[in-house]
Design an enzyme around this catalytic site. Structure first.
Site, mmCIF file in Angstrom:
data_model
loop_
_atom_site.group_PDB
_atom_site.id
_atom_site.type_symbol
_atom_site.label_atom_id
_atom_site.label_comp_id
_atom_site.label_asym_id
_atom_site.label_seq_id
_atom_site.Cartn_x
_atom_site.Cartn_y
_atom_site.Cartn_z
ATOM 1 N N ASP A 1 9.460 1.611 7.922
ATOM 2 C CA ASP A 1 9.322 0.549 6.926
ATOM 3 C C ASP A 1 10.124 0.971 5.688
ATOM 4 O O ASP A 1 11.286 0.584 5.519
ATOM 5 C CB ASP A 1 7.825 0.358 6.617
ATOM 6 C CG ASP A 1 7.552 -0.641 5.505
ATOM 7 O OD1 ASP A 1 8.506 -1.272 5.013
ATOM 8 O OD2 ASP A 1 6.378 -0.802 5.097
ATOM 9 N N ASP B 1 -0.625 3.264 9.389
ATOM 10 C CA ASP B 1 0.497 3.246 8.439
ATOM 11 C C ASP B 1 0.256 4.316 7.386
ATOM 12 O O ASP B 1 -0.730 4.264 6.641
ATOM 13 C CB ASP B 1 0.585 1.862 7.777
ATOM 14 C CG ASP B 1 1.783 1.746 6.837
ATOM 15 O OD1 ASP B 1 2.564 2.717 6.735
ATOM 16 O OD2 ASP B 1 1.929 0.675 6.220
ATOM 17 N N GLU C 1 3.315 4.102 11.682
ATOM 18 C CA GLU C 1 4.305 3.551 10.763
ATOM 19 C C GLU C 1 4.601 4.544 9.638
ATOM 20 O O GLU C 1 3.684 5.076 9.012
ATOM 21 C CB GLU C 1 3.762 2.226 10.192
ATOM 22 C CG GLU C 1 4.802 1.431 9.439
ATOM 23 C CD GLU C 1 4.257 0.087 8.959
ATOM 24 O OE1 GLU C 1 3.165 -0.338 9.428
ATOM 25 O OE2 GLU C 1 4.909 -0.535 8.105
ATOM 26 N N GLY D 1 4.327 -7.229 5.430
ATOM 27 C CA GLY D 1 3.805 -8.027 4.314
ATOM 28 C C GLY D 1 3.636 -7.153 3.091
ATOM 29 O O GLY D 1 3.530 -5.926 3.196
ATOM 30 N N LYS E 1 -4.212 -2.839 11.658
ATOM 31 C CA LYS E 1 -3.441 -1.679 11.171
ATOM 32 C C LYS E 1 -4.282 -0.945 10.142
ATOM 33 O O LYS E 1 -4.788 -1.561 9.199
ATOM 34 C CB LYS E 1 -2.135 -2.188 10.575
ATOM 35 C CG LYS E 1 -1.442 -1.285 9.595
ATOM 36 C CD LYS E 1 -0.028 -1.777 9.340
ATOM 37 C CE LYS E 1 0.337 -1.728 7.868
ATOM 38 N NZ LYS E 1 1.712 -2.213 7.628
ATOM 39 N N LEU E 2 -4.432 0.353 10.324
ATOM 40 C CA LEU E 2 -5.252 1.147 9.409
ATOM 41 C C LEU E 2 -4.342 1.968 8.506
ATOM 42 O O LEU E 2 -3.467 2.697 8.998
ATOM 43 C CB LEU E 2 -6.163 2.102 10.194
ATOM 44 C CG LEU E 2 -7.034 1.470 11.293
ATOM 45 C CD1 LEU E 2 -7.819 2.566 12.015
ATOM 46 C CD2 LEU E 2 -7.992 0.435 10.693
ATOM 47 N N LYS E 3 -4.555 1.859 7.225
ATOM 48 C CA LYS E 3 -3.829 2.718 6.289
ATOM 49 C C LYS E 3 -4.412 4.120 6.397
ATOM 50 O O LYS E 3 -5.655 4.277 6.456
ATOM 51 C CB LYS E 3 -4.001 2.193 4.862
ATOM 52 C CG LYS E 3 -3.299 0.872 4.625
ATOM 53 C CD LYS E 3 -1.805 1.073 4.636
ATOM 54 C CE LYS E 3 -1.077 -0.152 4.143
ATOM 55 N NZ LYS E 3 0.384 0.024 4.186
ATOM 56 N N ASN F 1 2.572 5.217 4.993
ATOM 57 C CA ASN F 1 3.356 5.009 3.766
ATOM 58 C C ASN F 1 3.993 6.314 3.273
ATOM 59 O O ASN F 1 3.923 6.653 2.089
ATOM 60 C CB ASN F 1 2.499 4.379 2.657
ATOM 61 C CG ASN F 1 2.231 2.907 2.908
ATOM 62 O OD1 ASN F 1 1.082 2.524 3.158
ATOM 63 N ND2 ASN F 1 3.263 2.087 2.890
ATOM 64 N N SER G 1 -3.874 -5.663 7.764
ATOM 65 C CA SER G 1 -3.649 -4.311 7.281
ATOM 66 C C SER G 1 -4.885 -3.895 6.493
ATOM 67 O O SER G 1 -5.223 -4.520 5.490
ATOM 68 C CB SER G 1 -2.400 -4.304 6.398
ATOM 69 O OG SER G 1 -2.236 -3.035 5.828
ATOM 70 N N LYS H 1 10.905 -6.324 6.526
ATOM 71 C CA LYS H 1 10.437 -6.970 5.287
ATOM 72 C C LYS H 1 11.691 -7.527 4.648
ATOM 73 O O LYS H 1 12.547 -6.752 4.172
ATOM 74 C CB LYS H 1 9.795 -5.949 4.354
ATOM 75 C CG LYS H 1 8.384 -5.576 4.745
ATOM 76 C CD LYS H 1 7.792 -4.624 3.735
ATOM 77 C CE LYS H 1 6.363 -4.255 4.144
ATOM 78 N NZ LYS H 1 5.934 -3.008 3.501
HETATM 79 O O1 NPG Z 1 -1.138 -8.035 4.535
HETATM 80 O O2 NPG Z 1 0.545 -8.264 3.173
HETATM 81 C C1 NPG Z 1 -0.309 -7.598 3.738
HETATM 82 C C2 NPG Z 1 -0.363 -6.121 3.445
HETATM 83 C C3 NPG Z 1 0.413 -5.341 4.432
HETATM 84 O O3 NPG Z 1 -0.062 -3.033 4.366
HETATM 85 C C4 NPG Z 1 0.607 -3.937 3.947
HETATM 86 N N1 NPG Z 1 1.536 -3.769 3.020
HETATM 87 O O4 NPG Z 1 2.834 -0.550 3.038
HETATM 88 O O5 NPG Z 1 3.440 -2.320 4.051
HETATM 89 C C5 NPG Z 1 2.771 -1.756 3.205
HETATM 90 C C6 NPG Z 1 1.778 -2.538 2.377
HETATM 91 C C7 NPG Z 1 2.185 -2.807 0.948
HETATM 92 C C8 NPG Z 1 1.489 -3.721 0.217
HETATM 93 C C9 NPG Z 1 3.222 -2.159 0.355
HETATM 94 C C10 NPG Z 1 1.824 -4.003 -1.109
HETATM 95 C C11 NPG Z 1 3.558 -2.436 -0.950
HETATM 96 C C12 NPG Z 1 2.866 -3.352 -1.670
#
Ligand code: NPG
Length: 382
Positions: free
Chosen positions: A238, A188, A213, A290, A161-163, A190, A135, A262
């Site tokens: 998610d 993703d 996502e 994750g 995966k690109l935020k 969020n 990610s 998750k």
């Molecule tokens: O590699 O664990 C990893 C990070 C994956 O992008 C990731 N997690 O939005 O899913 C998410 C994000 C996240 C990380 C969300 C930390 C909340 C806390």
């Protein structure tokens, strides 16, 4: 079994690089770890909440109080407790799935260790190694993003995966797609978009992505369903999936075609197993998300990622992606982009004691007979 004590620790580990999402930037991983001392042995659980209620409504200090003052008294009271009874016992507490997951997982780990059985076997895992995705946080510039992706592709990750966030999306994702036309790529958001951003979402739909996502607000299944009808690219949910019932509703409405499992977000491994099965029965593939976990949560996630319907690579990167030094021995990724699923009893790993001490910010033990607080039935206890 009987639960004898729950030890809570707040730990803080610096991240090797800041992780930026549409909701904020993390520079360290701060979380609650719980060690359950039971008549069957001890077990570990990691709370996936953040320091502040950003990803979800839960946060570390709140989870600490809920575990110590609400969940622990209920778990320490019974003279005997079966793992199968845990969910009913905790169902009387509304919400707080991340806090619940921490204690459920710790007690399940203790039970499995006592029985000499691995978590992967308990979950019906079908893979000995799981393919890893990475990610990629929101980069300072497009050039920096391309440089980072280049390193991940070279290392063998099986999905990138690109935020994204409004305005930091189409051009950047297109640049990555042009450079790596064949790469398994997803984005993703969020929950950062609203229906007004439909042009950006349509443009992303043209970029041959595995999934988009959580584009919209986490409570908005209806608009996700409308959006999914307009897009070819599968929507993956998610933040919207906080329970098995949420997933059932999302699937029934057509709000997604993929689900991010998750375990910590849905109340722990027992609920995650149900979520996995509900999605499997509906023909909806899942993958293991994750939350920058330490080795405790990572070991847990690797077992989830090995379940039969977890057919897409998860956010289960190796330890060195996050930390210079983890609390457990590190998980390494092979050059084929896979990590071995732990085979030892329970989650198969334990913290290294000196390392755990070094990262501990605060510690508190709640013992049987001394727990005070509000039990799950709402009665003041002690
Ligand atoms: O590699 O664990 C990893 C990070 C994956 O992008 C990731 N997690 O939005 O899913 C998410 C994000 C996240 C990380 C969300 C930390 C909340 C806390």
């Amino acid at each position: 079994m009987r639960v004898l004590a729950l030890e809570l620790r707040l730990v803080r580990l610096p991240l090797v690089r800041p992780f930026r999402t549409s909701f904020g930037e993390m520079r360290d991983k701060t979380c609650v770890l719980v060690r359950a001392e039971t008549s069957a042995g001890e077990g570990w659980g990691e709370c996936v909440a953040d320091a502040v209620p950003d990803f979800s409504g839960e946060f570390n200090e709140g989870a600490w109080l809920v575990i110590r003052d609400v969940l622990a008294p209920s778990l320490l009271a019974p003279s005997s407790l079966e793992v199968e009874e845990l969910e009913d016992l905790l169902a009387r507490v509304r919400g707080n799935p991340m806090a619940k997951a921490t204690v459920v997982n710790a007690i399940l780990d203790a039970e499995l260790r006592g029985a000499g059985r691995s978590l992967a076997s308990f979950l019906g895992a079908v893979r000995e190694r799981v393919p890893c995705g990475v990610s990629v946080g929101i980069a300072p510039s497009e050039a920096a993003l391309l440089e980072e992706v280049e390193a991940h592709v070279a290392r063998g990750y099986r999905r990138i995966k690109l935020k994204i966030a409004p305005g930091l999306d189409v051009d950047r994702v297109r640049a990555v797609r042009q450079r790596w036309p064949e790469a398994p790529l997803s984005v993703d958001a969020n929950a950062a978009y609203d229906p007004d951003h439909v042009d950006a979402l349509r443009a992303l739909d043209e970029l041959d992505l595995l999934m988009i996502e959580q584009p919209l607000h986490h409570e908005d299944l209806v608009r996700h369903a409308r959006l999914q009808r307009e897009l070819r690219t599968p929507i993956c949910l998610d933040e919207s999936i906080r329970s098995v019932a949420d997933a059932e509703a999302a699937i029934e409405l057509g709000a997604c075609r993929i689900v991010n499992v998750k375990q910590g977000r849905v109340g722990g491994l027992l609920q995650a197993r149900r979520l996995h099965d509900v999605c499997r029965d509906a023909g909806v593939p899942v993958w293991c998300g994750g939350m920058l976990e330490t080795g405790i949560g990572r070991a847990t996630n690797l077992a989830v990622a090995a379940m039969p319907n977890a057919t897409l690579p998860g956010d289960t990167s190796p330890s060195d992606r996050y930390f210079v030094e983890d609390v457990t021995p590190p998980f390494a990724m092979a050059s084929d982009g896979t990590i071995a699923v732990p085979t030892g009893a329970g989650i198969g790993v334990e913290p290294v004691p000196e390392r755990l001490e070094a990262v501990t910010v605060r510690r508190e033990v709640v013992r049987r007979g001394t727990a005070s607080g509000v039990s799950a039935s709402g009665m003041t206890n002690g």
